[in-house]
Write an enzyme that holds these catalytic residues in place. Structure first.
Site, PDB file in Angstrom:
ATOM      1  N   ASP A  61      -8.632  -2.216   0.474  1.00 29.43           N
ATOM      2  CA  ASP A  61      -8.856  -2.324  -0.509  1.00 29.43           C
ATOM      3  C   ASP A  61      -7.696  -0.807  -1.690  1.00 29.43           C
ATOM      4  O   ASP A  61      -7.857   0.232  -0.791  1.00 29.43           O
ATOM      5  CB  ASP A  61      -9.986  -2.492  -2.303  1.00 29.43           C
ATOM      6  N   ASN A  68      -6.635 -14.691  -4.268  1.00 30.65           N
ATOM      7  CA  ASN A  68      -5.338 -13.276  -4.798  1.00 30.65           C
ATOM      8  C   ASN A  68      -4.859 -13.664  -4.803  1.00 30.65           C
ATOM      9  O   ASN A  68      -3.731 -13.647  -5.329  1.00 30.65           O
ATOM     10  CB  ASN A  68      -5.302 -12.269  -3.508  1.00 30.65           C
TER      11      ASN A  68
HETATM   12  C1  IPE Z   1     -10.985  -7.353  -2.632  1.00 28.89           C
HETATM   13  O1  IPE Z   1     -10.119  -7.012  -3.136  1.00 28.89           O
HETATM   14  C2  IPE Z   1      -9.786  -8.442  -1.481  1.00 28.89           C
HETATM   15  C3  IPE Z   1      -9.124  -7.423  -0.753  1.00 28.89           C
HETATM   16  C4  IPE Z   1      -8.642  -6.691  -0.506  1.00 28.89           C
HETATM   17  C5  IPE Z   1      -8.113  -8.787   0.551  1.00 28.89           C
HETATM   18  P1  IPE Z   1      -9.123  -7.520  -4.333  1.00 28.89           P
HETATM   19  O2  IPE Z   1      -7.976  -5.956  -4.956  1.00 28.89           O
HETATM   20  O3  IPE Z   1      -8.983  -8.995  -4.435  1.00 28.89           O
HETATM   21  O4  IPE Z   1     -10.794  -6.798  -5.423  1.00 28.89           O
HETATM   22  P2  IPE Z   1     -11.234  -6.825  -6.783  1.00 28.89           P
HETATM   23  O5  IPE Z   1     -10.148  -7.659  -7.755  1.00 28.89           O
HETATM   24  O6  IPE Z   1     -10.838  -6.136  -7.170  1.00 28.89           O
HETATM   25  O7  IPE Z   1     -12.524  -7.648  -7.162  1.00 28.89           O
HETATM   26  C1  IPE Z   2      -6.014  -4.780  -1.279  1.00 28.97           C
HETATM   27  O1  IPE Z   2      -5.011  -3.662  -2.173  1.00 28.97           O
HETATM   28  C2  IPE Z   2      -4.648  -5.509  -0.424  1.00 28.97           C
HETATM   29  C3  IPE Z   2      -4.767  -6.943  -1.259  1.00 28.97           C
HETATM   30  C4  IPE Z   2      -5.806  -7.419  -2.230  1.00 28.97           C
HETATM   31  C5  IPE Z   2      -4.094  -7.800  -1.118  1.00 28.97           C
HETATM   32  P1  IPE Z   2      -4.447  -4.501  -3.567  1.00 28.97           P
HETATM   33  O2  IPE Z   2      -3.744  -4.910  -4.297  1.00 28.97           O
HETATM   34  O3  IPE Z   2      -5.819  -4.720  -4.377  1.00 28.97           O
HETATM   35  O4  IPE Z   2      -4.524  -2.718  -4.172  1.00 28.97           O
HETATM   36  P2  IPE Z   2      -5.182  -2.028  -5.800  1.00 28.97           P
HETATM   37  O5  IPE Z   2      -6.765  -2.483  -6.104  1.00 28.97           O
HETATM   38  O6  IPE Z   2      -4.287  -3.296  -6.946  1.00 28.97           O
HETATM   39  O7  IPE Z   2      -5.441  -0.626  -5.646  1.00 28.97           O
HETATM   40 MG    MG Z   3      -7.474  -4.516  -5.576  1.00 30.15          MG
END
Ligand code: IPE
Ligand code: IPE
Ligand code: MG
Length: 249
Positions: free
Chosen positions: A27, A75
């Site tokens: 993340d 997502n």
């Molecule tokens: C979890 O991260 C999913 C992945 C890393 C693929 P998210 O960024 O989607 O999760 P939330 O929304 O912070 O819970």
């Molecule tokens: C994790 O990084 C990757 C996916 C969920 C695909 P994020 O895109 O959630 O990054 P933040 O949480 O917005 O920084």
């Molecule tokens: Mg995230």
């Protein structure tokens, strides 16, 4: 006090207590990009590069399984532009880069509901899984359109069908039956779960499999995560006392 250590050399890992399976919620790609005034997709690209390095680091450390959360069932709620950019990066890696992992004796396996992915991505997954299925070095499980609840829903559907068609009695639905109906069938549960970016939640990852996992939350954003931080997480794990509901003498 082991958090205060500054260099990787100081993380004296015990080879006898290495986890076999680590799961990572990768993340913080978006925040990494925003901090640099870049579009979010640049963060996802940097995240893919970080994963590449971590795969080799995990192999060098002797892990048998690495499961990484790449795209959740939730997502899809993101903008079409962002979802498209993530899928393009995935496509690129599946069709080009993953072959290099296979050459390096790494087995590639995808968990999640593949049916919602574009057909060419599904085909590329099938190809890379077939190409690498005999590889022994380490298995990388990529979670794509993965949700722990969705995985359980699909498993329950399969089991219900077996019961309805007389292959299985309802009374014989053991924990092993459920474990074997999941996408992760055949893989030991992760001893250690890592989440980057400072968030301390599971976000629907591996709900069944993490019943007794240790958790390590890193403040690093995923594109910055490196071998040293992985070693720090393992060091933390090795210094936990795992009890599994019992008591130590
Ligand atoms: C979890 O991260 C999913 C992945 C890393 C693929 P998210 O960024 O989607 O999760 P939330 O929304 O912070 O819970
Ligand atoms: C994790 O990084 C990757 C996916 C969920 C695909 P994020 O895109 O959630 O990054 P933040 O949480 O917005 O920084
Ligand atoms: Mg995230």
């Amino acid at each position: 006090m082991f958090f205060a250590k500054e260099t990787a050399e100081e993380y004296q890992l015990n080879p006898e207590k290495m986890p076999k399976h680590i799961a990572i919620i990768m993340d913080g790609n978006g925040r990494w990009a925003t901090k640099r005034s870049l579009p979010r997709k640049a963060g996802h690209k940097a995240g893919a590069e970080a994963l590449e390095k971590i795969i080799y680091a995990a192999k060098e450390l002797g892990l048998e399984h690495l499961t990484v959360y790449a795209f959740s069932t939730e997502n899809w709620k993101r903008s079409e532009e962002e979802v498209g950019a993530i899928m393009d990066i995935l496509r690129f890696y599946l069709k080009n880069y993953f072959k290099k992992f296979v050459k390096d004796d790494i087995r590639m396996h995808v968990i999640g509901d593949k049916t919602r992915l574009d057909q060419d991505i599904q085909d590329a997954i099938e190809e890379i899984e077939a190409l690498s299925k005999e590889k022994q070095g380490m298995t990388v499980h990529i979670a794509l359109n993965y949700g722990g609840r969705d995985e359980l829903r699909r498993a329950v559907g399969k089991i219900a069908q077996d019961v309805a068609e007389g292959r299985l009695a309802a009374a014989d639905v053991t924990e092993d039956v459920i474990t074997n109906a999941l996408d992760t069938a055949g893989t030991p549960d992760p001893e250690l779960m890592i989440r980057t970016s400072g968030e301390e939640r599971i976000s629907n990852f591996l709900l069944w499999q993490i019943a007794y996992s240790e958790f390590y939350f890193s403040d690093m954003l995923w594109p910055d995560f490196d071998k040293k931080e992985l070693e720090k997480a393992i060091y933390y794990y090795q210094n936990r006392e795992r009890r599994f509901g019992g008591r130590l003498k």
